[in-house]
Design a protein around this motif. Structure first.
Motif, short mmCIF file in Angstrom:
data_model
loop_
_atom_site.label_atom_id
_atom_site.label_comp_id
_atom_site.label_asym_id
_atom_site.label_seq_id
_atom_site.Cartn_x
_atom_site.Cartn_y
_atom_site.Cartn_z
N ILE A 1 27.53 39.00 33.34
CA ILE A 1 28.96 39.18 33.62
C ILE A 1 29.44 38.11 34.60
CG2 ILE A 1 30.62 40.73 34.77
CD1 ILE A 1 29.18 43.04 33.47
N LEU A 2 28.53 37.54 35.36
CA LEU A 2 28.91 36.57 36.40
C LEU A 2 29.72 35.40 35.85
CD1 LEU A 2 28.64 35.94 39.43
CD2 LEU A 2 26.63 34.59 38.83
N GLU A 3 29.23 34.76 34.78
CA GLU A 3 29.94 33.60 34.22
C GLU A 3 31.31 34.00 33.68
OE1 GLU A 3 30.55 29.75 33.83
OE2 GLU A 3 28.68 30.56 34.62
N VAL A 4 31.39 35.16 33.06
CA VAL A 4 32.67 35.65 32.56
C VAL A 4 33.63 35.88 33.73
CG1 VAL A 4 33.83 37.52 31.31
CG2 VAL A 4 31.61 36.69 30.53
N ALA A 5 33.10 36.42 34.82
CA ALA A 5 33.93 36.66 36.00
C ALA A 5 34.43 35.34 36.58
CB ALA A 5 33.14 37.43 37.05
N PHE A 6 33.55 34.34 36.68
CA PHE A 6 33.98 33.03 37.18
C PHE A 6 35.13 32.49 36.34
CE2 PHE A 6 29.58 31.93 39.09
CZ PHE A 6 29.98 32.32 40.35
N GLU A 7 34.95 32.48 35.04
CA GLU A 7 35.95 31.91 34.15
C GLU A 7 37.26 32.70 34.18
OE1 GLU A 7 35.80 28.95 32.64
OE2 GLU A 7 33.87 28.76 33.64
N THR A 8 37.15 34.00 34.26
CA THR A 8 38.33 34.85 34.24
C THR A 8 39.14 34.73 35.52
OG1 THR A 8 37.18 36.41 32.81
CG2 THR A 8 39.13 37.22 33.92
N LEU A 9 38.46 34.62 36.64
CA LEU A 9 39.15 34.61 37.92
C LEU A 9 39.67 33.24 38.34
CD1 LEU A 9 36.86 37.11 39.81
CD2 LEU A 9 39.20 37.50 39.04
N LYS A 10 39.28 32.20 37.63
CA LYS A 10 39.80 30.87 37.96
C LYS A 10 41.30 30.88 37.70
CE LYS A 10 35.72 28.17 36.97
NZ LYS A 10 35.09 27.22 36.03
N ASN A 11 42.02 30.44 38.71
CA ASN A 11 43.48 30.38 38.62
C ASN A 11 43.92 29.19 39.44
OD1 ASN A 11 46.21 30.70 38.82
ND2 ASN A 11 46.14 32.77 39.62
N PRO A 12 44.46 28.16 38.78
CA PRO A 12 44.79 26.95 39.51
C PRO A 12 45.84 27.13 40.61
CG PRO A 12 45.38 26.76 37.18
CD PRO A 12 44.71 28.07 37.38
N ALA A 13 46.67 28.12 40.50
CA ALA A 13 47.71 28.34 41.52
C ALA A 13 47.08 28.65 42.86
CB ALA A 13 48.63 29.46 41.10
N GLY A 14 47.54 27.97 43.88
CA GLY A 14 47.09 28.28 45.23
C GLY A 14 45.68 27.84 45.56
N GLY A 15 45.07 27.04 44.72
CA GLY A 15 43.73 26.55 45.03
C GLY A 15 42.62 27.55 44.76
N VAL A 16 42.94 28.65 44.12
CA VAL A 16 41.93 29.67 43.85
C VAL A 16 40.81 29.11 43.00
CG1 VAL A 16 41.54 31.88 42.69
CG2 VAL A 16 43.53 31.58 44.14
N ALA A 17 41.16 28.30 42.01
CA ALA A 17 40.14 27.73 41.12
C ALA A 17 39.13 26.92 41.92
CB ALA A 17 40.79 26.87 40.04
N GLU A 18 39.61 26.19 42.90
CA GLU A 18 38.72 25.36 43.71
C GLU A 18 37.76 26.22 44.52
OE1 GLU A 18 36.74 22.19 44.72
OE2 GLU A 18 38.38 22.17 43.30
N VAL A 19 38.26 27.30 45.08
CA VAL A 19 37.41 28.21 45.85
C VAL A 19 36.31 28.77 44.94
CG1 VAL A 19 37.33 30.41 47.09
CG2 VAL A 19 39.18 28.80 47.53
N VAL A 20 36.70 29.22 43.77
CA VAL A 20 35.73 29.80 42.83
C VAL A 20 34.72 28.73 42.40
CG1 VAL A 20 35.42 30.88 40.57
CG2 VAL A 20 37.27 31.63 42.06
N LYS A 21 35.18 27.50 42.15
CA LYS A 21 34.27 26.42 41.77
C LYS A 21 33.25 26.14 42.86
CE LYS A 21 37.53 23.89 38.88
NZ LYS A 21 38.35 22.66 38.79
N ARG A 22 33.70 26.09 44.10
CA ARG A 22 32.78 25.82 45.22
C ARG A 22 31.74 26.93 45.36
NH1 ARG A 22 37.52 24.06 48.44
NH2 ARG A 22 37.37 26.05 49.47
N ILE A 23 32.19 28.17 45.22
CA ILE A 23 31.27 29.29 45.33
C ILE A 23 30.26 29.26 44.18
CG2 ILE A 23 31.10 31.82 45.22
CD1 ILE A 23 33.85 31.84 46.70
N ALA A 24 30.75 28.98 42.97
CA ALA A 24 29.85 28.89 41.82
C ALA A 24 28.81 27.80 42.04
CB ALA A 24 30.65 28.63 40.55
N LYS A 25 29.24 26.66 42.59
CA LYS A 25 28.31 25.57 42.86
C LYS A 25 27.26 25.98 43.89
CE LYS A 25 28.04 20.79 44.36
NZ LYS A 25 28.71 19.68 45.01
#
Length: 109
Positions: free
Chosen positions: A77-101
């Motif tokens: 479920i982790l990868e699905v959660a990463f992809e689902t929660l990515k949202n470019p507005a407000g830099g959220v995608a970047e936060v999720v990308k850094r955490i995933a990394k």
């Protein structure tokens, strides 16, 4: 009556985000290998992540712990959660990308 230009999307970004989040919750709820208690736990972790991501300065450590908990309970479920929660507005995608990394790096021996 004034109509929007044709290039205007029919659905708002917010509506799209809501739909994406419903998808992840449905995925968790219909997961065949998760027991009811684990489904509830994963759902609560996802809700806590969503709430944290709405903050002006999301706490990356808090969010990373929530993702680790999901990984421990339901790794697929982790990868699905990463992809689902990515949202470019407000830099959220970047936060999720850094955490995933970070989590990928931690998993490597």
């Amino acid at each position: 009556i004034r109509r929007p230009p044709r290039s205007t999307p029919l659905y708002s970004s917010a509506a799209s985000d809501v739909y994406k989040r419903q998808v992840i919750y449905h995925f968790v709820d219909s997961h065949p290998k998760l027991q009811a208690g684990k489904k509830l736990d994963v759902t609560e972790e996802l809700k806590e992540i969503e709430t944290a991501l709405e903050e002006p300065k999301p706490d990356e450590n808090f969010i990373a712990r929530r993702f680790r908990n999901i990984k421990r309970m339901a790794p697929d479920i982790l990868e699905v959660a990463f992809e689902t929660l990515k949202n470019p507005a407000g830099g959220v995608a970047e936060v999720v990308k850094r955490i995933a990394k970070k989590m990928t790096e931690e998993a490597q021996p």
